[in-house]
Motif scaffolding. Sequence first.
Motif, PDB file in Angstrom:
ATOM      1  N   ILE A 187       0.836  -1.205   0.000  1.00  0.00           N
ATOM      2  CA  ILE A 187       0.000   0.000   0.000  1.00  0.00           C
ATOM      3  C   ILE A 187       0.872   1.256   0.000  1.00  0.00           C
ATOM      4  O   ILE A 187       0.623   2.215  -0.741  1.00  0.00           O
ATOM      5  CB  ILE A 187      -0.964  -0.009   1.212  1.00  0.00           C
ATOM      6  N   ASN A 188       1.921   1.239   0.820  1.00  0.00           N
ATOM      7  CA  ASN A 188       2.800   2.414   0.857  1.00  0.00           C
ATOM      8  C   ASN A 188       3.469   2.646  -0.491  1.00  0.00           C
ATOM      9  O   ASN A 188       3.595   3.788  -0.947  1.00  0.00           O
ATOM     10  CB  ASN A 188       3.854   2.265   1.949  1.00  0.00           C
ATOM     11  N   HIS A 189       3.900   1.557  -1.123  1.00  0.00           N
ATOM     12  CA  HIS A 189       4.529   1.698  -2.441  1.00  0.00           C
ATOM     13  C   HIS A 189       3.547   2.307  -3.445  1.00  0.00           C
ATOM     14  O   HIS A 189       3.881   3.238  -4.183  1.00  0.00           O
ATOM     15  CB  HIS A 189       5.016   0.331  -2.945  1.00  0.00           C
ATOM     16  N   ILE A 190       2.329   1.791  -3.444  1.00  0.00           N
ATOM     17  CA  ILE A 190       1.328   2.270  -4.411  1.00  0.00           C
ATOM     18  C   ILE A 190       0.984   3.740  -4.168  1.00  0.00           C
ATOM     19  O   ILE A 190       0.950   4.551  -5.098  1.00  0.00           O
ATOM     20  CB  ILE A 190       0.057   1.393  -4.343  1.00  0.00           C
ATOM     21  N   ASN A 191       0.765   4.096  -2.904  1.00  0.00           N
ATOM     22  CA  ASN A 191       0.402   5.482  -2.616  1.00  0.00           C
ATOM     23  C   ASN A 191       1.564   6.437  -2.889  1.00  0.00           C
ATOM     24  O   ASN A 191       1.358   7.598  -3.231  1.00  0.00           O
ATOM     25  CB  ASN A 191      -0.080   5.624  -1.173  1.00  0.00           C
ATOM     26  N   GLN A 192       2.803   5.939  -2.735  1.00  0.00           N
ATOM     27  CA  GLN A 192       3.961   6.814  -2.955  1.00  0.00           C
ATOM     28  C   GLN A 192       4.322   6.940  -4.437  1.00  0.00           C
ATOM     29  O   GLN A 192       4.532   8.044  -4.936  1.00  0.00           O
ATOM     30  CB  GLN A 192       5.164   6.284  -2.170  1.00  0.00           C
ATOM     31  N   TYR A 193       4.417   5.817  -5.132  1.00  0.00           N
ATOM     32  CA  TYR A 193       4.937   5.845  -6.503  1.00  0.00           C
ATOM     33  C   TYR A 193       3.841   5.862  -7.568  1.00  0.00           C
ATOM     34  O   TYR A 193       4.100   6.199  -8.713  1.00  0.00           O
ATOM     35  CB  TYR A 193       5.836   4.630  -6.764  1.00  0.00           C
ATOM     36  N   GLY A 194       2.643   5.450  -7.200  1.00  0.00           N
ATOM     37  CA  GLY A 194       1.583   5.333  -8.203  1.00  0.00           C
ATOM     38  C   GLY A 194       1.034   6.686  -8.607  1.00  0.00           C
ATOM     39  O   GLY A 194       1.475   7.734  -8.121  1.00  0.00           O
ATOM     40  N   SER A 195       0.062   6.647  -9.499  1.00  0.00           N
ATOM     41  CA  SER A 195      -0.534   7.902  -9.966  1.00  0.00           C
ATOM     42  C   SER A 195      -1.991   8.004  -9.527  1.00  0.00           C
ATOM     43  O   SER A 195      -2.737   8.819 -10.055  1.00  0.00           O
ATOM     44  CB  SER A 195      -0.431   7.987 -11.486  1.00  0.00           C
ATOM     45  N   HIS A 196      -2.402   7.171  -8.556  1.00  0.00           N
ATOM     46  CA  HIS A 196      -3.757   7.240  -8.015  1.00  0.00           C
ATOM     47  C   HIS A 196      -4.798   6.969  -9.097  1.00  0.00           C
ATOM     48  O   HIS A 196      -5.865   7.559  -9.090  1.00  0.00           O
ATOM     49  CB  HIS A 196      -4.008   8.589  -7.332  1.00  0.00           C
TER      50      HIS A 196
END
Lengths: 418, 418
Positions: B331-340
Motif C-alpha cells: 500500500i505504501n509503495h502504491i500510494n507513494q509511486y503510483g498515480s492514483h
Amino acid sequence: MNIADYMQSLGQQARDASRLMARASSQVKNAALLATAEALDAARERLLAANAEDMKAGAARQLDAALLDRLELTPARIDAMIEGLRQVAALPDPVGEITDMKYRPSGIQIGRMRVPLGVIGIIYESRPNVTVEAASLCLKSGNAAILRGGSEAIHSNQAIAACLMQGLRAAGLPQAAVQVVETTDREAVGHLITLSEYVDVLVPRGGKGLIERIANDARIPVIKHLDGVCHVYVDQDAAHDKSMAIAINAKTHRYGTCNTMETLLVHESQAASLLPPLAQAYQDKGVELRGCARARLLVPSMLAAIESDWSTEYLAPILAVKVVDSLDDAINHINQYGSHHTDAIVTENYTRARRFLTEVDSSSVMVNASTRFADGFEYGLGAEIGISTDKIHARGPVGLEGLTSQKYVVLGDGHIRE
Amino acid sequence: MNIADYMQSLGQQARDASRLMARASSQVKNAALLATAEALDAARERLLAANAEDMKAGAARQLDAALLDRLELTPARIDAMIEGLRQVAALPDPVGEITDMKYRPSGIQIGRMRVPLGVIGIIYESRPNVTVEAASLCLKSGNAAILRGGSEAIHSNQAIAACLMQGLRAAGLPQAAVQVVETTDREAVGHLITLSEYVDVLVPRGGKGLIERIANDARIPVIKHLDGVCHVYVDQDAAHDKSMAIAINAKTHRYGTCNTMETLLVHESQAASLLPPLAQAYQDKGVELRGCARARLLVPSMLAAIESDWSTEYLAPILAVKVVDSLDDAINHINQYGSHHTDAIVTENYTRARRFLTEVDSSSVMVNASTRFADGFEYGLGAEIGISTDKIHARGPVGLEGLTSQKYVVLGDGHIRE
C-alpha cells in the motif's frame, strides 16, 4: 527556516497525516472532537487572555469596530465553539459509504466508495471561531487541514490550536492532522495556494476581495463563495399573504448574509396590490427601496434604481425592486444579473413553478420559501464549511460530503478483460 | 476579427446556447444525435475527402506514422462514429433527475436536481473522431461545447462540424450548442482556457504535455487525466490461477492504455511460485521485465529496476516487478509511486482485501480483477469523456454524470425562516 520551506514542511506533514486520517474510524475521530471540546472548556481563561492580546493589538492598530467585533471571543462564543464540536461529532460519518454496487455483464461488481479529499487548506479572516469550525469538519470527514487565519487573530488561533492538538493527541490521531500556520507573514498564503503536491483543495472564507485574489492565484482547486445577489419573484398567481411574508423575511431577517434577497421582482399584475403595503412594511423596518420606473409609479417614495443596482449585493437594508411582464422576463433577469446563488418564486401555478425550478441557473432554487433557508443547517447538512457559488464539485451549501470524493470499487473473482 | 474577439464571441454564443440546451428535452437532444448520425452517413465521401486533405498536408509536414494513423478517417472509423452517436442517444438522460427529496423540521422540502454544467471547452489532438464523441456527450448532458481539435485535423473536423450543425438544426437546437474553433492559430487555446465568464469547465484530451500546460495556464476548472501508473499486488493468500490470469491480462491485453499495469508487486511468500512461470509467460509475449534485487534472484533474466522505474508509465511492453514483505509495504509503495489511477489486489483474504480497498488512494481500487476494467464502458457509464485523475468533482471514468452538477431544490408553502 524560510517561509517557503516552512509551508512546504507543513504540506508534507499534512499529506502524511492525511493518510492516517483517511483510515481513522468514526469513533476515533469523534473522540478527538469531543476531547477538543473538553480542552476548550478547560482552557477558557487562556483563550480569553490570548484573545485580549489580539484585541489590544487590534485596537492599537485602529482596526474598525466591525472587525474587532468579529475578532472578539466571549464566554458565549466559546460555548458556541464547544457546542459546534459536539454537533459535528454527532453527525453521520460520510467516509467509507459504498453506493450503487452492481454487477456488470462482464461479471465484475462495481460501486463507489466515499473517501476524504486529502489535505484541505482553509484561508480565513478575523473570526477565530472559524479555526474550530473548519478544523472539526475537515477532521470528521477524514481530511488533514492547514488553517491560515487572519494575522490579527494569531494569539487566539494559537490558543485554539493548542486545544485541537490536545484533542487529536487524546484520540491517538496525528497532530499534523490540523496545523494552524504559525506565522503572520503574508507570503505564507502565496505559498499555501501553490502547494499543489500537498494540498488537494482550498476553501477561502472572507470578503470577496480575498476570495477573488486566491481564486486567481491558486494552483489548486478552490471551493469558493463570491456574491449572493438573491431574488424573489412574485408571479401573477402568487398568494398575497405568502408574497408578503416571504418578501419581508427574505430581506429583513438578516441584512448581512449572502442568502438575503437583494432584488424583488414582481409580475405587473401583482404590483398594484403588493408594492404599496410591502413598501410600508419595509419602511417600518428602515429598508431603502430602489425601484424601476413602473415600481416608482406605484410607490413614489422609492429612489430610482440605476443599472448597477440589479447586480449589487447590498448586505444592507437596501432593496432593488423591479416590475416584470412575465416569467420569462423574471428568469432572464435572474440569470443575467444574479449571482447564481439562491432565487425563489412565489406562485400557486404548477407549470410556472416547475419552469422556474428548471430554468433558473442557481445553486438553490425555491418555490414559496424564503431565500434565507439556503444554509447548511437548514438543509440538514449539519454544518457547512461555506456556500459554493461554483458549479464544479460542490454547489450550494457545502457540508461534510463536499469535503469528500468518491472512488470506484471493483470486486471480481479472477476476472480479466477479454 | 482578431483572435481574442473571435474566441470571446464563441464563448458568448456558447453561453447563450447553453441556456437553451439546459432546458431541451431528452427527445429533442436524442433527435439531434440521431440526425447527426444520419448526416455523417450521408456525408461519407465529403468526410473522406476532407480527411485526405489533412492526411496529405500531414505527410507533407512529415508527421510521424503514429500521428498519421490517429488522424486518418476510414469507412470503419466513420461507422464507429455513427454507432457511438446512436449509443449516446440510447443512454439515460441525467439532466433533471431529482434525488434525496425530504422534509426538514422547518417544514421545507429539499432535494437535489441534476443540471448541466453549462459550457464545456474540449481541447484535443489529432483524432477527428473525438469531435463527435465529445460533442455527443456534451449535447446529451445538456451542455454547450466549444471544441478545439488539432490543427492537423482542421479539414476533417470542419466536415464533421457541418454534420453536427445539420443534426442540431434538424432538432431545432441552437447551432452554437456545438462550436468547432475554425482557426488553427495556437493563440486560440490560450484565450479559450481563460474565458472564465463563458466556459465552466475544460476537458483536455491528449498527451501529458498538453494536459499539464493547460492545467497550469487555465483560469477555469479542468477535468484532467495525467499518468496511469497502475499496480497489481499479489498477496500471500492469492490464488495462483487468478494471479497468473490477472497479471498477464493487466499487462498484455493492451500496452498503450492508461489502465495497463506498469508495476507488479508480489508478496515474498508468493514470489518463488509465481515469478518464474509468469516471467515465462511475459517472455512469450515479448514483455521486458525490470525487477528489484529479490525478483532478480528468482528470475535472473530480468533487468535491474532503477528508482525511476517505480513511477514510470511505460505505455509499452515493459513491466517493473517488486517483491514486498507485507500488505503495508504494498500500500505504501502504491500510494507513494503510483498515480492514483487504478490498482488491484489479488487475494482470498477478507481483511486484507478490505484494507486494500480502503487504504489505497486511487480512483479505482479492485480485488481479483484486472486493472484493464477501469473504463467508462466497462463500468456501465455508457461512454466516457475521459478518466479523471483529480479528486475534485469527478474521479475515475467520467461519463455524462461528470458533465453535470446538482442544484438544491426547495419547496415550501409560504415558509419563512424564524
